[in-house]
Scaffold this active site. Structure first.
Site, PDB file in Angstrom:
ATOM      1  N   CYS A  23       0.812  -1.227   0.000  1.00 53.45           N
ATOM      2  CA  CYS A  23       0.000   0.000   0.000  1.00 53.45           C
ATOM      3  C   CYS A  23       0.846   1.277   0.000  1.00 53.45           C
ATOM      4  CB  CYS A  23      -0.966   0.001   1.178  1.00 53.45           C
ATOM      5  SG  CYS A  23      -2.072  -1.415   1.186  1.00 53.45           S
ATOM      6  N   HIS A  64      -3.296   7.491   1.823  1.00 54.38           N
ATOM      7  CA  HIS A  64      -3.689   6.128   1.462  1.00 54.38           C
ATOM      8  C   HIS A  64      -5.067   5.872   2.071  1.00 54.38           C
ATOM      9  CE1 HIS A  64      -3.918   1.936   0.879  1.00 54.38           C
ATOM     10  NE2 HIS A  64      -3.631   1.597   2.112  1.00 54.38           N
ATOM     11  N   ASN A 101     -10.021  -0.101   0.209  1.00 55.56           N
ATOM     12  CA  ASN A 101      -8.558  -0.003   0.177  1.00 55.56           C
ATOM     13  C   ASN A 101      -8.060  -0.655  -1.108  1.00 55.56           C
ATOM     14  OD1 ASN A 101      -5.800  -0.258   0.503  1.00 55.56           O
ATOM     15  ND2 ASN A 101      -5.906  -1.038   2.604  1.00 55.56           N
TER      16      ASN A 101
HETATM   17  C1  COA Z   1      -9.924  -4.231  10.577  1.00 53.50           C
HETATM   18  C2  COA Z   1     -10.563  -3.321  11.612  1.00 53.50           C
HETATM   19  C3  COA Z   1     -11.652  -2.495  10.938  1.00 53.50           C
HETATM   20  C4  COA Z   1     -11.218  -4.190  12.685  1.00 53.50           C
HETATM   21  O1  COA Z   1     -11.784  -3.370  13.681  1.00 53.50           O
HETATM   22  P1  COA Z   1     -11.548  -3.731  15.214  1.00 53.50           P
HETATM   23  O2  COA Z   1     -12.287  -2.733  15.982  1.00 53.50           O
HETATM   24  O3  COA Z   1     -10.080  -3.835  15.431  1.00 53.50           O
HETATM   25  O4  COA Z   1     -12.275  -5.125  15.306  1.00 53.50           O
HETATM   26  P2  COA Z   1     -11.717  -6.499  15.880  1.00 53.50           P
HETATM   27  O5  COA Z   1     -10.800  -7.130  14.884  1.00 53.50           O
HETATM   28  O6  COA Z   1     -11.222  -6.293  17.279  1.00 53.50           O
HETATM   29  O7  COA Z   1     -13.055  -7.325  15.931  1.00 53.50           O
HETATM   30  C5  COA Z   1     -14.119  -6.969  16.795  1.00 53.50           C
HETATM   31  C6  COA Z   1     -15.261  -7.906  16.547  1.00 53.50           C
HETATM   32  O8  COA Z   1     -15.836  -7.634  15.260  1.00 53.50           O
HETATM   33  C7  COA Z   1     -15.909  -8.835  14.497  1.00 53.50           C
HETATM   34  N1  COA Z   1     -15.730  -8.535  13.092  1.00 53.50           N
HETATM   35  C8  COA Z   1     -14.583  -8.462  12.401  1.00 53.50           C
HETATM   36  N2  COA Z   1     -14.836  -8.151  11.126  1.00 53.50           N
HETATM   37  C9  COA Z   1     -16.184  -8.002  11.028  1.00 53.50           C
HETATM   38  C10 COA Z   1     -17.047  -7.687   9.963  1.00 53.50           C
HETATM   39  N3  COA Z   1     -16.618  -7.443   8.729  1.00 53.50           N
HETATM   40  N4  COA Z   1     -18.361  -7.620  10.218  1.00 53.50           N
HETATM   41  C11 COA Z   1     -18.860  -7.877  11.458  1.00 53.50           C
HETATM   42  N5  COA Z   1     -18.084  -8.180  12.498  1.00 53.50           N
HETATM   43  C12 COA Z   1     -16.761  -8.245  12.288  1.00 53.50           C
HETATM   44  C13 COA Z   1     -14.803  -9.703  15.051  1.00 53.50           C
HETATM   45  O9  COA Z   1     -15.045 -11.068  14.791  1.00 53.50           O
HETATM   46  C14 COA Z   1     -14.852  -9.381  16.509  1.00 53.50           C
HETATM   47  O10 COA Z   1     -15.906 -10.111  17.095  1.00 53.50           O
HETATM   48  P3  COA Z   1     -15.700 -10.856  18.482  1.00 53.50           P
HETATM   49  O11 COA Z   1     -15.395  -9.750  19.463  1.00 53.50           O
HETATM   50  O12 COA Z   1     -17.016 -11.508  18.687  1.00 53.50           O
HETATM   51  O13 COA Z   1     -14.560 -11.784  18.262  1.00 53.50           O
HETATM   52  C15 COA Z   1      -9.531  -2.376  12.258  1.00 53.50           C
HETATM   53  O14 COA Z   1      -8.669  -3.100  13.118  1.00 53.50           O
HETATM   54  C16 COA Z   1      -8.717  -1.687  11.226  1.00 53.50           C
HETATM   55  O15 COA Z   1      -9.212  -0.912  10.459  1.00 53.50           O
HETATM   56  N6  COA Z   1      -7.384  -1.906  11.183  1.00 53.50           N
HETATM   57  C17 COA Z   1      -6.531  -1.344  10.210  1.00 53.50           C
HETATM   58  C18 COA Z   1      -6.675  -2.087   8.920  1.00 53.50           C
HETATM   59  C19 COA Z   1      -5.960  -1.461   7.762  1.00 53.50           C
HETATM   60  O16 COA Z   1      -5.982  -0.285   7.616  1.00 53.50           O
HETATM   61  N7  COA Z   1      -5.315  -2.284   6.939  1.00 53.50           N
HETATM   62  C20 COA Z   1      -4.655  -1.898   5.765  1.00 53.50           C
HETATM   63  C21 COA Z   1      -3.375  -1.194   6.047  1.00 53.50           C
HETATM   64  S1  COA Z   1      -2.580  -0.830   4.542  1.00 53.50           S
END
Ligand code: COA
Length: 319
Positions: free
Chosen positions: A113, A246, A276
């Site tokens: 990215c 980004h 993304n």
């Molecule tokens: C990916 C992201 C949105 C997840 O959000 P989060 O608040 O960290 O969520 P978590 O991974 O802790 O998951 C929380 C809960 O939501 C659930 N969950 C995850 N994805 C889900 C989805 N698409 N829909 C519904 N629920 C979802 C998980 O299973 C978890 O449930 P649980 O508590 O019962 O186990 C966040 O971490 C993020 O944006 N990170 C950066 C990603 C990024 O930018 N990547 C590219 C970089 S180049």
């Protein structure tokens, strides 16, 4: 002083648009969950027969037309991609051929990215040193093919697309300052480990991500590299007309802007409609901001990207 100036921009999104509602029919998710945590509402997906080079060529043709530059006048093609058509040759060579030209240098850069930042800085060095006069710099990805469509934690986040700029040598800025960074100690939090080896793919071919670790690292790294680039250029946040970040997650973008002291009214946001698109996201957003008239000639732009590696960087330029 010789500068690399943006002569034109172009972008391309595949026709198929997949909304959050559409995705919620495949995995257990909802528009509410995705939009609230990421800002994403939809993404575009490449058609079965479409390759990364096809997306890249569409963006490149649009950028060449915008710049009023003939493909034959390009003497450097760099494609930033983590989803090349083939293991080799480089997608840039395939793009060159599809543009109907031959002979000029053409290669890919792989910084996921952050790829467009790395490609832009590399092209800038070629132009400043006199090794190239007109460069085509493209970010193009088909990330949808790296996704496990049963994994709701990752499949909702990404999309396909391409963006391109034509850079030309000029006496006036141009790219003012840039900084590229990497730290391979973080390779385990965002990766696709599989590679072609001994006649098969030797590890998982799907994207893996520790979302929370990526989130924390991204905000810290982008805030610092953005501030450093401004400081080293003798500028402040007040000098920036537009930030083109980004487009991974709206909350990362908002936190970074806050750390930099730049209001969200100065940030180009496309994450809602594009998701993304990895190396394509910054040139796609740049093209959107220019074509809708927000970004004007003479504006000072801060481009910032981060991705697997970890690799990240920022480019300060006058459009
Ligand atoms: C990916 C992201 C949105 C997840 O959000 P989060 O608040 O960290 O969520 P978590 O991974 O802790 O998951 C929380 C809960 O939501 C659930 N969950 C995850 N994805 C889900 C989805 N698409 N829909 C519904 N629920 C979802 C998980 O299973 C978890 O449930 P649980 O508590 O019962 O186990 C966040 O971490 C993020 O944006 N990170 C950066 C990603 C990024 O930018 N990547 C590219 C970089 S180049």
């Amino acid at each position: 002083m010789r500068y690399a100036q943006i002569l034109g921009t172009g972008s391309y999104l595949p026709a198929r648009r997949m909304s959050n509602e559409d995705i919620s029919k495949i995995v257990d998710t909802s528009d509410e969950w995705i939009a609230e945590r990421t800002g994403i509402r939809a993404r575009h997906l490449a058609a079965a027969g479409e390759q990364t080079s096809d997306l890249a060529v569409q963006a490149a043709r649009a950028a060449l037309a915008d710049a009023k530059v003939h493909a034959e006048d390009i003497d450097l093609i760099i494609v930033a991609t983590a989803t090349p058509d083939m293991t080799f040759p480089a997608t840039a060579c395939l793009v060159q051929n599809k543009l109907g030209i031959a002979g000029c240098a053409a290669f890919d850069v792989q910084a996921v990215c952050a790829g467009f930042m790395y490609a832009l800085v590399t092209a800038n060095a070629y132009i400043q040193s006199g090794m190239a006069k007109k460069a085509l710099v493209i970010g193009a990805e088909i990330f949808s093919r790296l996704l496990d469509w049963n994994d709701r934690r990752t499949c909702v986040l990404f999309g396909d697309g391409a963006g391109a700029v034509v850079l030309g040598a000029a006496d006036k800025p141009g790219i003012l300052h840039a900084k590229l960074k990497a730290d391979g100690a973080y390779s385990h939090i965002l990766n696709t480990p599989g590679k072609v080896a001994n006649g098969e793919v030797d590890a998982s071919p799907f994207l893996y991500m520790d979302g929370q670790a990526v989130y924390k690292f991204a905000v810290k790294a982008l805030s610092k590299v953005g501030a450093d680039v401004l400081l080293e250029a003798g500028m402040t946040a007040a000098d920036v007309d537009w930030v083109i970040p980004h487009q991974a997650n709206q909350r990362i973008i908002e936190s970074t802007a806050k750390h930099l002291g730049i209001g969200m009214d100065k940030v180009i946001l496309t994450v809602a409609e594009h998701g993304n698109t990895s190396a394509a996201s910054i040139p796609l957003a740049l093209d959107v901001g220019i074509k809708d008239g927000r970004i004007r000639r003479g504006d000072t732009l801060l481009l910032e990207g981060i991705g697997g590696g970890f690799a990240w960087g920022a480019v300060l330029l006058q459009y």
